[in-house]
Design a protein around this motif. Structure first.
Motif, short mmCIF file in Angstrom:
data_model
loop_
_atom_site.label_atom_id
_atom_site.label_comp_id
_atom_site.label_asym_id
_atom_site.label_seq_id
_atom_site.Cartn_x
_atom_site.Cartn_y
_atom_site.Cartn_z
N LEU A 9 0.79 -1.32 -0.02
CA LEU A 9 0.09 -0.05 -0.03
C LEU A 9 1.01 1.22 -0.07
CD1 LEU A 9 -2.94 -1.15 2.40
CD2 LEU A 9 -2.86 -0.86 0.00
N THR A 10 1.47 1.36 -1.30
CA THR A 10 2.44 2.67 -1.29
C THR A 10 1.77 4.03 -1.26
OG1 THR A 10 2.35 2.11 -3.70
CG2 THR A 10 4.30 1.73 -2.44
N THR A 11 2.37 5.18 -1.02
CA THR A 11 1.38 6.33 -0.89
C THR A 11 0.85 6.75 -2.23
OG1 THR A 11 3.61 7.50 -1.50
CG2 THR A 11 3.10 7.02 0.86
N ASP A 12 1.25 6.50 -3.27
CA ASP A 12 0.38 6.66 -4.57
C ASP A 12 -1.04 5.93 -4.60
OD1 ASP A 12 2.11 4.35 -4.66
OD2 ASP A 12 1.16 4.10 -6.75
N LYS A 13 -1.01 5.03 -3.79
CA LYS A 13 -2.46 4.23 -3.88
C LYS A 13 -3.31 4.86 -2.84
CE LYS A 13 -0.71 -0.42 -4.98
NZ LYS A 13 0.51 -0.66 -5.01
N GLY A 42 -6.38 6.53 -0.96
CA GLY A 42 -7.49 7.28 -1.72
C GLY A 42 -8.07 6.70 -3.01
N ARG A 43 -7.00 5.89 -3.74
CA ARG A 43 -7.33 5.32 -5.01
C ARG A 43 -7.60 3.82 -5.01
NH1 ARG A 43 -3.06 8.65 -5.82
NH2 ARG A 43 -3.69 10.78 -6.95
N PHE A 44 -6.79 2.99 -4.15
CA PHE A 44 -6.71 1.65 -4.30
C PHE A 44 -8.08 0.87 -3.59
CE2 PHE A 44 -5.13 -2.71 -2.95
CZ PHE A 44 -4.59 -3.02 -4.17
N ARG A 45 -8.45 -0.01 -4.54
CA ARG A 45 -9.51 -0.95 -4.23
C ARG A 45 -8.94 -2.06 -3.22
NH1 ARG A 45 -14.39 -0.92 -2.66
NH2 ARG A 45 -14.87 0.60 -4.30
N TYR A 46 -9.19 -1.94 -1.99
CA TYR A 46 -8.55 -2.87 -1.02
C TYR A 46 -9.38 -4.03 -0.66
CZ TYR A 46 -6.83 -4.69 3.37
OH TYR A 46 -6.02 -5.60 4.48
N GLY A 47 -10.59 -3.92 -0.74
CA GLY A 47 -11.68 -4.93 -0.49
C GLY A 47 -13.12 -4.71 -0.87
N SER A 48 -14.04 -5.48 -0.63
CA SER A 48 -15.36 -5.38 -1.15
C SER A 48 -15.96 -3.93 -0.31
CB SER A 48 -16.21 -6.45 -0.92
OG SER A 48 -16.48 -6.51 0.46
N LYS A 49 -17.22 -3.71 -0.60
CA LYS A 49 -18.01 -2.56 -0.04
C LYS A 49 -18.16 -2.84 1.19
CE LYS A 49 -22.28 -4.25 -1.55
NZ LYS A 49 -23.50 -4.25 -2.43
N HIS A 50 -18.32 -4.15 1.62
CA HIS A 50 -18.61 -4.40 3.00
C HIS A 50 -17.60 -4.35 4.17
CE1 HIS A 50 -22.02 -6.67 1.64
NE2 HIS A 50 -21.27 -7.14 0.50
N VAL A 51 -16.21 -3.91 3.72
CA VAL A 51 -14.89 -3.86 4.16
C VAL A 51 -14.67 -2.28 4.67
CG1 VAL A 51 -12.52 -4.38 4.22
CG2 VAL A 51 -14.26 -5.84 3.29
N ASN A 52 -15.03 -2.12 5.88
CA ASN A 52 -14.71 -0.57 6.66
C ASN A 52 -13.79 -0.91 7.94
OD1 ASN A 52 -16.59 1.25 5.35
ND2 ASN A 52 -18.08 -0.40 5.69
N LEU A 53 -12.57 -0.55 7.66
CA LEU A 53 -11.65 -0.89 8.64
C LEU A 53 -11.26 0.67 9.44
CD1 LEU A 53 -9.66 -3.42 6.76
CD2 LEU A 53 -10.61 -3.79 9.07
N VAL A 54 -11.56 0.74 10.49
CA VAL A 54 -11.28 1.96 11.39
C VAL A 54 -10.28 1.76 12.21
CG1 VAL A 54 -12.35 3.41 12.61
CG2 VAL A 54 -13.83 2.47 10.79
N ALA A 55 -9.50 2.83 12.39
CA ALA A 55 -8.35 2.93 13.46
C ALA A 55 -8.92 3.65 14.49
CB ALA A 55 -7.19 3.70 13.04
N ASP A 56 -9.10 3.33 15.89
CA ASP A 56 -9.94 3.95 16.90
C ASP A 56 -8.71 3.81 18.08
OD1 ASP A 56 -11.37 5.08 18.77
OD2 ASP A 56 -13.07 3.83 18.42
N ASN A 57 -8.08 4.94 18.39
CA ASN A 57 -7.27 5.02 19.56
C ASN A 57 -7.94 5.59 20.64
OD1 ASN A 57 -5.32 3.42 18.16
ND2 ASN A 57 -3.99 5.39 17.81
N THR A 58 -9.43 5.63 20.71
CA THR A 58 -9.89 6.39 21.75
C THR A 58 -10.79 5.33 22.48
OG1 THR A 58 -11.99 6.80 20.35
CG2 THR A 58 -10.06 8.52 20.19
N GLU A 59 -11.27 4.17 21.97
CA GLU A 59 -12.20 3.30 22.73
C GLU A 59 -11.31 2.79 23.93
OE1 GLU A 59 -13.70 -0.05 20.50
OE2 GLU A 59 -14.09 -0.98 21.99
N PRO A 60 -12.25 3.15 25.06
CA PRO A 60 -11.53 2.77 26.33
C PRO A 60 -11.32 0.97 26.46
CG PRO A 60 -13.39 3.98 26.71
CD PRO A 60 -13.31 3.76 25.22
#
Lengths: 521, 435
Positions: free
Chosen positions: A312-316, A318-336
């Motif tokens: 996942l190089t920086t040129d990808k 916002g553009r690269f199709r990583y997975g299907s539309k069901h795939v939402n991966l979220v970074a969350d460093n706030t969840e207790p």
């Protein structure tokens, strides 16, 4: 990125509000831990270092002091094989001079040693600056003054040791009584950290952190075959309630029975299967295929000599199709309770929540103040962490989780003609750019015509990351969401262990190549 | 570093404070630095001093352990007190044995003054050499140069006392081109022996030679494994040597003591006297290191016995394998000779992310990395896209065609070994990746 406000964070981090998060249980600041230097004298040591750094003309500097108490109780084969209590304390001084870093650390707390270490860090930074062609420019961060406390119900260090040893002995006894079980094991692990972060920019943050874990396991032998089954709590930033609520004694008979069933189970037949993966298994899949692939320092080549780079190089971005539309991966460093939710990272950056993959598209990295500006980000995501006072902080995977979808686990299994349900972690390996992976698991069940049938043995599946996530056609709802994580994520030179949590609901992947792990038996 | 006499004094503080039946005190003290570079510039440069003392006590068979980085006398006594508190409430351990008594050690030259003297400027200078060579080759260099010295000690109320100073320097480089890479790693007690320039040239050559890699399909191939790749396969065999697992039937080698388990030409020894290896004089419990044959002419000769299992079986406890040396008779001169004798095969520089797949037969998986080549008619003809492999070393080491003399082998994840490069037939590459 979508930073949250300080006020929101304080609601998570402060002890009183955290009590509400835990359902009204009592919470109080943890007791002071003994150390070479009382905690109230740490500021004075920090000031010695920061004064020197400012005087040197350095661009930036920080002083990070840490006392860590750890207790581990381990059982093996009906005996307590080790009880270990350890205290480690020390500090690290990080200096940015001429666009280059210098870092020095020591566990000698005397003021003269703090001065020596600080001067050494400055000298190292000056020396490094000679070999710099892209000087470090830190992303701005507001000055923070705060005190972060892990919410907890039961202080794990006040739980009598006998209670922990008795729990493990009983669990092992229960498992070994099951016919076919030849070996048993169990462990309880707890850690407390007291930390001070102070920077030349004026941030001063104190941390009182806890983490706990418990697990049991059994090994069955059948002739020349053997197989293991494990039950574990996640590693979480909580008190001993994590171990108590896991009810290890109630789980022990099932763990042992499933170890016996597993050793007698038929080997899998190689071929394409639909896979339904449980959260304890998915944590590792997310970690290896998404977490490491979206560390920006890797994408920029910093880890080329050891942990590796990333496809996942920086040129990808916002553009690269990583997975299907069901795939939402979220970074969350706030969840207790999650491992990377310590309020602030070791850059002094406030914990945040942002998208990594949105509806299948790659949109975000884990970053720190050094690498974020290199791709034009105005703020670090707050993913710079060190595993000890003696380690320099580096970019670590955030708490990346798979967002829930709709429906239940049964719904997902019901729509599988020929598949395998996989629980827990087993063998895992992935190439250094995070394309080609191969994973096992702890337990496998054959799915036929929408029904979970008998266990299988030696299941290994493999694939190419974006193709695998592209095959994801269902994620179960939020009621199925569970959190697992790691405290042994290896990266860096010298090597460090990263801590992070990966939450998920069970998810389904269509047509994945499965092979038999071991020799035919 | 904490010197011998200071450790003896600290140990005495702990022993005097202890009310336990037995007490053992261990020291770890390590200082040094790592200069890390990537994209042809220094990206990280650290120097640390870290020490700790661990106190383990026992009342009868009830035992406890506590460690601290605070080495004031009062803190050491505090660690004793905590260990005692743990021991008093711990259940008796049926496998507990008192500390070893006084031991006779063969002291080895484990410390090098040049490494001890190497400060940050020396590490930066060495890194600069590697960076300069990568730049002039039009490649991106990433790697480390490190130098550490350490002190290890163990003392007990039984008269056991051991103390040793050790040193270790490392150099590693990954040279990366547009579509290829090459890797080297070296470790030695002496920083003067790292051969940064010579080794850098090897990594650069590999990166250039593997440019424009082509893909060949997964399948079974004859492979020429360079020593680091052989080390990747050999290391996991050590997991199976534990006597406890062996006798409970949970080792891939269970029931095979005295049987041939690998090619009959292979002999594996622990060689603590070998100056190019990094063996110590004693281990954490104070047991002296020893020169022991683990596999002799392919036959499993030795298991790794903890002290309790050793007592049960009436044998001496094992020191372990911290200076592994694998050899075979009538070796080829070097890897080039193995390549010359290969009609069609794949040359592998290194393996990566090796993990167990099936502990029952020790099937492993891993990737090739940083220099994988097609060999045809005795010559390297092309770089290759990397493979995933799926193989048991217990099968692979029974399919050895040829080998070299033992050479330095240090992997990304294991200690230094002396091993031959090997040509092995029918090695199983299970899939291909994208680079």
């Amino acid at each position: 990125m979508e930073p949250i406000s300080r006020r929101q964070f304080v609601q998570y981090g402060a002890a009183g509000a955290a009590a509400a998060y835990l359902g009204g249980c009592a919470s109080a600041p943890p007791p002071a831990t003994p150390g070479a230097v009382p905690v109230d004298e740490w500021d004075a040591l920090a000031e010695i270092a920061l004064k020197r750094i400012r005087k040197s003309g350095a661009q930036y500097g920080d002083f990070r002091m840490l006392n860590t108490w750890r207790q581990s109780v381990r059982g093996q084969d009906r005996r307590i094989s080790g009880v270990r209590d350890s205290f480690g304390g020390g500090y690290g001084v990080r200096v940015l001079y001429g666009g280059a870093w210098g870092f020095a650390a020591s566990c000698d707390m005397r003021p003269a040693e703090v001065r020596r270490v600080t001067v050494l860090a400055i000298e190292i930074a000056k020396g490094s600056s000679v070999l710099t062609n892209d000087p470090v420019r830190l992303a701005p961060e507001p000055v923070h003054e705060d005190h972060v406390v892990t919410p907890y119900r039961i202080d794990p260090f006040t739980v009598p040791l006998e209670q922990k040893t008795e729990l493990l002995l009983q669990a092992m006894e229960i498992m070994q009584k099951v016919e076919g079980i030849k070996r048993s094991r169990g462990s309880v692990w707890v850690q407390r950290d007291h930390k001070l972060f102070a920077s030349t920019e004026g941030s001063r943050i104190r941390f009182d952190l806890l983490a706990s874990n418990g697990r049991i396991g059994a090994t069955a032998v059948d002739g020349r075959k053997f197989a293991s089954r494990t039950f574990l709590t996640p590693y979480l930033r909580t008190g001993y309630e994590l171990v108590e609520d896991a009810r290890l004694l109630d789980e022990a008979p099932r763990v042992a029975r499933e170890a016996v069933e597993k050793v007698k189970a038929p080997q899998v037949r190689a071929g394409a299967y639909d896979l339904v993966l449980d959260p304890a298994h998915l944590a590792l899949t997310i970690h290896e295929t998404c977490g490491h692939a979206t560390e920006l320092d890797r994408a920029l080549g910093y880890e080329a000599n050891y942990a590796g780079t990333s496809f996942l190089t920086t040129d990808k971005l916002g553009r690269f199709r990583y997975g299907s539309k069901h795939v939402n991966l979220v970074a969350d460093n706030t969840e207790p309770g999650t491992l990377a939710a310590t309020g602030y990272d070791d850059d002094g950056v406030l914990g945040q929540r942002w998208d990594i993959v949105r509806e299948g598209r790659f949109v975000g990295y884990s970053t720190n103040r050094e690498v974020a500006p290199k791709i034009g980000l105005k703020r670090s995501g707050g993913s710079n962490r060190a595993d000890s006072w003696s380690s320099i902080p580096i970019v670590r995977i955030s708490n990346i989780g798979l967002q829930p979808g709709q429906g239940t686990l049964d719904d997902m299994i019901g729509d599988v003609e020929k598949g395998i349900y996989i629980e827990g972690r087993g063998s895992f390996s992935i190439d250094q750019k995070r394309y080609n992976f191969q994973f096992g698991g702890d337990a496998f069940w054959l799915i036929e015509k929408g029904k979970r049938k008998h266990m299988l043995r030696d299941v290994i599946y493999h694939g190419i990351t974006p193709e695998f996530w592209g095959s994801c056609d269902a994620v179960a709802d939020a009621a199925h969401r569970r959190r697992f994580g790691f405290i042994t994520c290896g990266k860096g030179q010298p090597g460090q262990s990263g801590w992070m949590t990966h939450a998920a609901s069970p998810a389904r992947y269509r047509g994945i190549e499965v092979m038999r792990g071991g020799a035919k038996s | 570093m904490i010197e011998r006499d200071e450790f003896r004094r600290m140990a005495q503080v702990a022993l005097n404070a202890s009310k336990a039946d037995h007490t053992i005190v261990s020291l770890r003290d390590r200082t040094g630095g790592t200069t890390r570079f990537a994209n042809n510039q220094i990206v990280q440069n650290v120097n640390t001093r870290r020490y700790s003392v661990t106190v383990s006590v026992a009342f009868g068979a009830r035992r406890g352990s506590s460690s601290t980085t605070d080495l004031a006398d009062g803190s050491i006594a505090g660690a004793v007190e905590r260990a005692e508190r743990i021991a008093r409430v711990s259940p008796p351990d049926p496998e507990y044995l008192p500390p070893l008594g006084e031991q006779q050690y063969t002291w080895r030259s484990t410390f090098n003054a040049a490494t001890a003297k190497a400060g940050p400027q020396r590490l930066i200078a060495e890194a600069a050499e590697a960076i300069k060579l990568c730049k002039s080759a039009g490649l991106q260099g990433a790697g480390i140069v490190s130098a550490y010295v350490s002190a290890a000690g163990v003392a007990a109320d039984t008269g056991l006392f051991a103390y040793e100073q050790r040193s270790r320097a490392e150099f590693s480089l990954t040279a990366t081109g547009a579509d290829s890479s090459g890797w080297v790693k070296n470790a030695d007690r002496s920083i003067d022996e790292l051969q940064v320039i010579e080794r850098s040239r090897v990594a650069i050559h590999k990166a250039r030679r593997s440019a424009a890699p082509k893909e060949v399909p997964a399948g079974r191939y004859t492979v020429i494994l360079e020593p680091a790749a052989v080390a990747g396969l050999l290391g996991p065999i050590q997991w199976t040597l534990g006597a406890k697992g062996y006798y409970r039937g949970t080792s891939a080698l269970s029931g095979k003591l005295g049987e041939r388990v690998v090619d009959e030409r292979l002999t594996l020894q622990n060689r603590p006297d070998e100056p190019h290896l990094l063996g110590a004089s004693f281990n954490g419990s104070g047991l002296p290191s020893n020169d022991r044959v683990w596999l002799e002419n392919g036959v499993l000769k030795e298991l790794s016995y903890d002290r309790y299992t050793a007592k049960q079986h009436g044998v001496a406890p094992s020191y372990g394998l911290d200076a592994p040396h694998l050899s075979a008779p009538e070796p080829a001169r070097d890897t080039a000779e193995l390549i010359q004798g290969t009609e069609r095969g794949i040359l592998v520089t290194n393996f990566w992310y090796i993990r167990s797949v099936s502990p029952m037969d020790l099937t492993l998986t891993g990737m090739t990395r940083d220099g994988t080549f097609l060999v045809e008619n005795g010559e390297i003809t092309n770089g290759l896209i990397n493979f995933r492999w799926h193989e048991s070393p217990l099968r692979a080491f029974n399919q050895v065609e040829a080998y070299t003399v033992p050479q330095d082998a240090i992997t990304m994840e294991r200690t230094k070994m002396l091993l031959p490069a090997m040509r092995i037939r029918d090695f199983n590459f299970s899939s291909v990746t994208r680079f």
